[in-house]
Scaffold this active site. Structure first.
Site, PDB file in Angstrom:
ATOM      1  N   ARG A  46       0.997  -1.276  -0.013  1.00 44.30           N
ATOM      2  CA  ARG A  46      -0.062  -0.313   0.114  1.00 44.30           C
ATOM      3  C   ARG A  46       0.958   1.225  -0.185  1.00 44.30           C
ATOM      4  O   ARG A  46       0.440   2.480  -0.504  1.00 44.30           O
ATOM      5  CB  ARG A  46      -1.073  -0.112   1.273  1.00 44.30           C
ATOM      6  CG  ARG A  46      -2.055  -0.818   0.806  1.00 44.30           C
ATOM      7  CD  ARG A  46      -2.955  -0.886   2.123  1.00 44.30           C
ATOM      8  NE  ARG A  46      -4.126  -1.634   1.868  1.00 44.30           N
ATOM      9  CZ  ARG A  46      -5.109  -2.122   2.603  1.00 44.30           C
ATOM     10  NH1 ARG A  46      -4.778  -2.187   4.054  1.00 44.30           N
ATOM     11  NH2 ARG A  46      -5.908  -2.791   2.112  1.00 44.30           N
ATOM     12  N   LYS A 207     -20.375 -15.525  -0.536  1.00 45.10           N
ATOM     13  CA  LYS A 207     -21.763 -15.185  -0.378  1.00 45.10           C
ATOM     14  C   LYS A 207     -22.515 -14.348  -1.416  1.00 45.10           C
ATOM     15  O   LYS A 207     -22.022 -13.345  -1.796  1.00 45.10           O
ATOM     16  CB  LYS A 207     -21.782 -14.326   0.971  1.00 45.10           C
ATOM     17  CG  LYS A 207     -21.580 -14.912   2.366  1.00 45.10           C
ATOM     18  CD  LYS A 207     -21.988 -14.130   3.547  1.00 45.10           C
ATOM     19  CE  LYS A 207     -23.377 -14.157   3.890  1.00 45.10           C
ATOM     20  NZ  LYS A 207     -23.596 -13.313   5.146  1.00 45.10           N
ATOM     21  N   GLY A 359     -10.157  -8.410  -2.422  1.00 50.17           N
ATOM     22  CA  GLY A 359      -8.837  -8.948  -1.866  1.00 50.17           C
ATOM     23  C   GLY A 359      -8.350 -10.331  -2.031  1.00 50.17           C
ATOM     24  O   GLY A 359      -7.175 -10.408  -2.561  1.00 50.17           O
ATOM     25  N   GLY A 382     -13.958  -3.263  -0.967  1.00 48.86           N
ATOM     26  CA  GLY A 382     -15.244  -2.803  -0.672  1.00 48.86           C
ATOM     27  C   GLY A 382     -15.327  -1.755  -1.582  1.00 48.86           C
ATOM     28  O   GLY A 382     -16.584  -1.328  -2.281  1.00 48.86           O
TER      29      GLY A 382
HETATM   30  P1  ADP Z   1     -13.030 -11.220  -2.838  1.00 44.17           P
HETATM   31  O1  ADP Z   1     -11.954 -10.943  -1.435  1.00 44.17           O
HETATM   32  O2  ADP Z   1     -12.048 -11.209  -3.998  1.00 44.17           O
HETATM   33  O3  ADP Z   1     -14.035 -10.209  -2.907  1.00 44.17           O
HETATM   34  P2  ADP Z   1     -14.554 -12.931  -1.539  1.00 44.17           P
HETATM   35  O4  ADP Z   1     -14.234 -12.601  -0.154  1.00 44.17           O
HETATM   36  O5  ADP Z   1     -16.154 -12.683  -1.906  1.00 44.17           O
HETATM   37  O6  ADP Z   1     -13.523 -12.678  -2.373  1.00 44.17           O
HETATM   38  O7  ADP Z   1     -14.472 -14.650  -1.409  1.00 44.17           O
HETATM   39  C1  ADP Z   1     -13.275 -15.414  -1.260  1.00 44.17           C
HETATM   40  C2  ADP Z   1     -13.610 -16.368  -0.457  1.00 44.17           C
HETATM   41  O8  ADP Z   1     -14.612 -17.458  -1.139  1.00 44.17           O
HETATM   42  C3  ADP Z   1     -12.395 -17.444  -0.387  1.00 44.17           C
HETATM   43  O9  ADP Z   1     -11.906 -17.597   1.009  1.00 44.17           O
HETATM   44  C4  ADP Z   1     -12.466 -18.789  -0.958  1.00 44.17           C
HETATM   45  O10 ADP Z   1     -12.140 -19.591  -0.181  1.00 44.17           O
HETATM   46  C5  ADP Z   1     -14.227 -18.823  -0.733  1.00 44.17           C
HETATM   47  N1  ADP Z   1     -14.608 -19.609  -1.580  1.00 44.17           N
HETATM   48  C6  ADP Z   1     -14.886 -19.550  -2.986  1.00 44.17           C
HETATM   49  N2  ADP Z   1     -15.548 -20.756  -3.443  1.00 44.17           N
HETATM   50  C7  ADP Z   1     -16.018 -21.668  -2.464  1.00 44.17           C
HETATM   51  C8  ADP Z   1     -16.332 -22.847  -2.466  1.00 44.17           C
HETATM   52  N3  ADP Z   1     -16.902 -23.425  -3.517  1.00 44.17           N
HETATM   53  N4  ADP Z   1     -16.549 -23.410  -0.821  1.00 44.17           N
HETATM   54  C9  ADP Z   1     -16.406 -22.732   0.026  1.00 44.17           C
HETATM   55  N5  ADP Z   1     -15.757 -21.609  -0.007  1.00 44.17           N
HETATM   56  C10 ADP Z   1     -15.445 -20.828  -1.189  1.00 44.17           C
HETATM   57 MG    MG Z   2     -12.654 -11.402   0.558  1.00 45.89          MG
END
Ligand code: ADP
Ligand code: MG
Length: 402
Positions: A46, A207, A359, A382
């Site tokens: 950063r 989610k 992230g 975010g």
């Molecule tokens: P980002 O940080 O890129 O926005 P998210 O925080 O929404 O992404 O999601 C990342 C998380 O989702 C990771 O920790 C990953 O392990 C989890 N994940 C992705 N696919 C699955 C799955 N099929 N089952 C459980 N966890 C999952």
């Molecule tokens: Mg994340």
């Protein structure tokens, strides 16, 4: 045609290279919220990302006053002082960086008044003052008092209306974007306002609930939407498929149905996994087993399968713009990183304008070894999501339009 404020592309903002700053005190909001270990800066990514703006201002003979938050202190917390960060910034710049243990008031003012053109000073952690997160006007005014110009380069915090990211700008005739924010607004703004077609959006992660608004927004804008990761199981379940013990976002099953109906109405292609890699449980060392679209009752889906990878990669190949947020599987476990890494490589090989946000997605792209072949990796998880939702970001709204 007249353009209303709401339609003004966010990228039309005054930038730091467009302002005269010789001998001026320039107050710069940066994101120095870095990990500290035993009083030393850990990952300094950063800090490095803010160096172009700082170097530019130094080169133009500005007196540079940097400000940032660090962690979530409740009042003054010595362990969350920015003093070690000032040392690291100095090492990276190759010149000493002064540190003011107070943020506002006579002492801080004296330190700032003593700055020579081209010199840099860092103020103590803004969040030692609760007024920072309250966007308190008196605190914002006190921050502004010592400076002639405000520059914001902390993209990771622009979705928060705090004194240093929003309120402070009202006390300056002009507020400019630093190079980091300008790059974010340029790429994300293109995806939001004028995407090259075909525009493919890829969404994954855990989610559905967190990402409803961004799914809706991208449905309107993208030509094709690819959904993988745990998020896909909520959609597959809503379609009547068996998802075994996969992660489900039960409260949003109905919403997944609505989103699929919306896609159909808009005649947008919504691609979901047609096969998976599954296991009995998600723990290190478990072997990945292949599964068709319906998952056995005692198995959970942890990655997209080879057939799905093929379809997703083919869709990416046709694209001229790609936005990706959210891993395709539980890529933290090596057995289930294949789908995510395949998508990362497809983006790297694509001629499209490629944008990655989030992230975990950014970490996955780095782990796959292709970060330098992605056009833009957003630094704000975010903030980039809220931007792609089409929401106004307080820290961007306050920047001067040009
Ligand atoms: P980002 O940080 O890129 O926005 P998210 O925080 O929404 O992404 O999601 C990342 C998380 O989702 C990771 O920790 C990953 O392990 C989890 N994940 C992705 N696919 C699955 C799955 N099929 N089952 C459980 N966890 C999952
Ligand atoms: Mg994340």
């Amino acid at each position: 045609m007249t353009t209303t404020a709401a339609q003004t592309p966010a990228l039309h903002k005054l930038t730091v290279d467009q302002v005269e700053c010789r001998n001026k005190v320039v107050l710069v909001r940066v994101d120095f919220n870095v990990p500290l270990k035993e009083g030393k800066v850990g990952d300094d990514t950063r800090i490095r990302e803010s160096l172009p703006t700082i170097r530019h201002l130094m080169g133009k003979g500005a007196k540079v006053v940097l400000m940032s938050h660090l962690g979530r202190p409740k009042g003054v917390t010595p362990g969350l002082s920015l003093a070690p960060v000032a040392r690291r910034v100095g090492e990276l710049l190759g010149v000493p960086v002064a540190f003011s243990p107070t943020v506002v008031g006579a002492e801080a003012r004296k330190a700032i008044d003593g700055l020579k053109p081209g010199a840099v000073l860092l103020l103590e952690n803004l969040r030692f003052h609760p007024q920072e997160e309250q966007n308190d006007p008196a605190f914002a005014k006190a921050l502004a008092e010592c400076a002639d110009l405000y520059v914001s380069d902390a993209f990771g915090t622009v979705h928060r209306a705090h004194a240093s990211t929003a309120g402070v700008a009202a006390f300056f005739p002009k507020a400019a974007a630093g190079f980091l924010i300008a790059k974010e607004l340029d790429f994300l703004g293109r995806a939001l306002h004028s995407p090259e077609s075909p525009f493919v959006a890829i969404l994954g992660g855990a989610k559905v609930g967190d990402k409803i608004a961004v799914i809706r927004s991208l449905l309107q804008r993208a030509d094709r939407l690819l959904i993988g990761g745990a998020m896909a199981y909520t959609f597959l379940k809503a379609m009547g498929h068996q998802v075994g013990t996969s992660l489900l976002d039960e409260p949003h099953l109905e919403l997944a149905k609505e989103l699929m109906a919306e896609a159909e109405q808009l005649r947008k292609e919504l691609l979901l996994p047609v096969d998976h890699l599954v296991a009995r449980e998600a723990k290190p060392g478990v072997a990945a087993e292949p599964s068709g679209i319906d998952i056995p009752p005692d198995r959970m889906g942890l990655d997209i399968g080879p057939e799905t990878v093929g379809r997703f990669v083919a869709a990416i190949r046709t694209a001229r713009m790609v936005v990706w947020n959210g891993p395709m599987g539980m890529f933290e476990l090596p057995a289930f990183q294949g789908g995510t890494f395949a998508i990362a490589r497809a983006l790297a090989e694509s001629k499209a304008v490629t944008i990655v946000g989030g992230g975990d997605s950014a970490a996955a792209v780095a782990e796959a070894g292709v970060a330098d072949r992605i056009a833009h990796i957003s630094t704000g998880g975010g903030a980039s999501l809220e931007f792609l939702e089409g929401r106004k970001l307080p820290g961007v709204e306050v920047l001067t339009n040009v």
